[in-house]
Design a protein around this motif. Structure first.
Motif, mmCIF file in Angstrom:
data_model
loop_
_atom_site.group_PDB
_atom_site.id
_atom_site.type_symbol
_atom_site.label_atom_id
_atom_site.label_comp_id
_atom_site.label_asym_id
_atom_site.label_seq_id
_atom_site.Cartn_x
_atom_site.Cartn_y
_atom_site.Cartn_z
ATOM 1 N N THR A 262 21.233 56.186 42.533
ATOM 2 C CA THR A 262 21.363 57.412 43.331
ATOM 3 C C THR A 262 20.003 58.068 43.487
ATOM 4 N N ARG A 263 19.909 58.871 44.529
ATOM 5 C CA ARG A 263 18.691 59.647 44.731
ATOM 6 C C ARG A 263 19.034 60.900 45.510
ATOM 7 N N ASP A 264 18.168 61.922 45.385
ATOM 8 C CA ASP A 264 18.294 63.134 46.191
ATOM 9 C C ASP A 264 17.728 62.830 47.561
ATOM 10 N N ASN A 265 18.512 63.071 48.599
ATOM 11 C CA ASN A 265 18.041 62.833 49.960
ATOM 12 C C ASN A 265 17.764 64.172 50.616
ATOM 13 N N THR A 266 16.486 64.506 50.751
ATOM 14 C CA THR A 266 16.104 65.787 51.347
ATOM 15 C C THR A 266 16.293 65.787 52.856
ATOM 16 N N ASP A 267 16.415 64.593 53.458
ATOM 17 C CA ASP A 267 16.666 64.518 54.904
ATOM 18 C C ASP A 267 18.102 64.904 55.235
ATOM 19 N N ILE B 227 20.310 72.313 50.285
ATOM 20 C CA ILE B 227 20.423 71.595 49.019
ATOM 21 C C ILE B 227 20.520 70.099 49.313
ATOM 22 N N PRO B 228 19.575 69.295 48.784
ATOM 23 C CA PRO B 228 19.618 67.849 49.056
ATOM 24 C C PRO B 228 20.921 67.239 48.554
ATOM 25 N N LEU B 229 21.447 66.297 49.304
ATOM 26 C CA LEU B 229 22.657 65.603 48.889
ATOM 27 C C LEU B 229 22.299 64.377 48.064
ATOM 28 N N ILE B 230 23.180 64.039 47.136
ATOM 29 C CA ILE B 230 23.002 62.841 46.335
ATOM 30 C C ILE B 230 23.423 61.650 47.192
ATOM 31 N N GLU B 231 22.554 60.678 47.291
ATOM 32 C CA GLU B 231 22.795 59.498 48.111
ATOM 33 C C GLU B 231 22.867 58.267 47.201
ATOM 34 N N THR B 232 23.864 57.420 47.416
ATOM 35 C CA THR B 232 23.944 56.159 46.696
ATOM 36 C C THR B 232 23.075 55.142 47.428
ATOM 37 N N ILE B 233 22.238 54.447 46.662
ATOM 38 C CA ILE B 233 21.326 53.461 47.261
ATOM 39 C C ILE B 233 21.542 52.102 46.606
ATOM 40 N N LYS B 234 21.033 51.078 47.238
ATOM 41 C CA LYS B 234 21.011 49.745 46.639
ATOM 42 C C LYS B 234 19.658 49.613 45.943
ATOM 43 N N LEU B 235 19.699 49.441 44.640
ATOM 44 C CA LEU B 235 18.455 49.280 43.891
ATOM 45 C C LEU B 235 17.812 47.943 44.236
ATOM 46 N N PRO B 236 16.491 47.927 44.399
ATOM 47 C CA PRO B 236 15.813 46.650 44.617
ATOM 48 C C PRO B 236 15.898 45.800 43.351
ATOM 49 N N THR B 237 15.774 44.504 43.488
ATOM 50 C CA THR B 237 15.786 43.645 42.307
ATOM 51 C C THR B 237 14.402 43.631 41.664
ATOM 52 N N THR C 194 17.481 44.588 31.938
ATOM 53 C CA THR C 194 18.843 44.259 32.312
ATOM 54 C C THR C 194 19.116 44.893 33.669
ATOM 55 N N GLU C 195 19.610 44.087 34.603
ATOM 56 C CA GLU C 195 19.917 44.576 35.945
ATOM 57 C C GLU C 195 21.410 44.458 36.214
ATOM 58 N N SER C 196 21.953 45.464 36.890
ATOM 59 C CA SER C 196 23.311 45.398 37.416
ATOM 60 C C SER C 196 23.287 46.037 38.800
ATOM 61 N N GLU C 197 24.422 46.083 39.429
ATOM 62 C CA GLU C 197 24.500 46.664 40.767
ATOM 63 C C GLU C 197 24.154 48.154 40.763
ATOM 64 N N ASN C 198 24.459 48.826 39.649
ATOM 65 C CA ASN C 198 24.297 50.278 39.591
ATOM 66 C C ASN C 198 23.087 50.767 38.816
ATOM 67 N N GLU C 199 22.456 49.892 38.018
ATOM 68 C CA GLU C 199 21.331 50.366 37.215
ATOM 69 C C GLU C 199 20.404 49.235 36.808
ATOM 70 N N ILE C 200 19.195 49.647 36.438
ATOM 71 C CA ILE C 200 18.206 48.753 35.838
ATOM 72 C C ILE C 200 17.788 49.407 34.527
ATOM 73 N N LEU C 201 17.925 48.677 33.437
ATOM 74 C CA LEU C 201 17.563 49.186 32.121
ATOM 75 C C LEU C 201 16.354 48.418 31.611
#
Length: 152
Positions: free
Chosen positions: A51-56, A62-72, A86-93
């Motif tokens: 997720t990220r804050d999208n100021t656009d 108030i910026p909306l929270i946007e779901t993004i695809k994390l790069p590998t 460790t990588e998954s669809e929702n996070e990188i640890l």
């Protein structure tokens, strides 16, 4: 991985050698992340989430929270020592020591730089509490202390 630190608050984590890879385009900005610390306040890891804050896109300014695809992450050509990724669809640890125990989590944002092979590097923004550096010592390639200039 390689880490540069400036003023004990600006950190950049290279996942690829800056000598062998060229940054592509703009960075992925304002990505939510969490800095992970052990009981002695040493930074032990880093978690990026999708997720990220999208100021656009904002609601009443108030910026909306946007779901993004994390790069590998892709292939890592820098020393990994005892680290794990460790990588998954929702996070990188990223754990700088795979055996470290997480005691405290601090929310932050980061920018992700890309290259053809995946993530080039990660930069927590704007100023990050780094804490102790005992766990990340093997990765630090540059640690520039704060330099104060006397005003006259």
């Amino acid at each position: 991985m390689q880490i540069t630190i400036e003023d004990n608050s600006l950190m950049y984590i290279y996942l690829k050698s800056k000598d062998n890879h060229e940054k592509l385009g703009k960075c992925v900005s304002d990505v939510k992340c969490f800095l992970l610390y052990d009981i002695q306040e040493n930074i032990v890891g880093f978690k990026l989430i999708n997720t990220r804050d999208n100021t656009d896109i904002s609601l009443n300014g108030i910026p909306l929270i946007e779901t993004i695809k994390l790069p590998t992450v892709g292939y890592i050509d820098t020393p990994q020592h005892n680290a794990s990724i460790t990588e998954s669809e929702n996070e990188i640890l990223i754990m700088f020591d795979e055996k470290a125990v997480i005691y405290q989590v601090r929310e932050d944002e980061c920018n992700i730089d890309l290259c053809k092979e995946g993530i080039l590097g990660i930069e927590p923004t704007p100023f990050t509490y780094i804490g102790g550096k005992e766990i990340i010592k093997p990765f630090i390639i540059e640690d520039i202390p704060l330099t104060l200039t006397k005003l006259e």
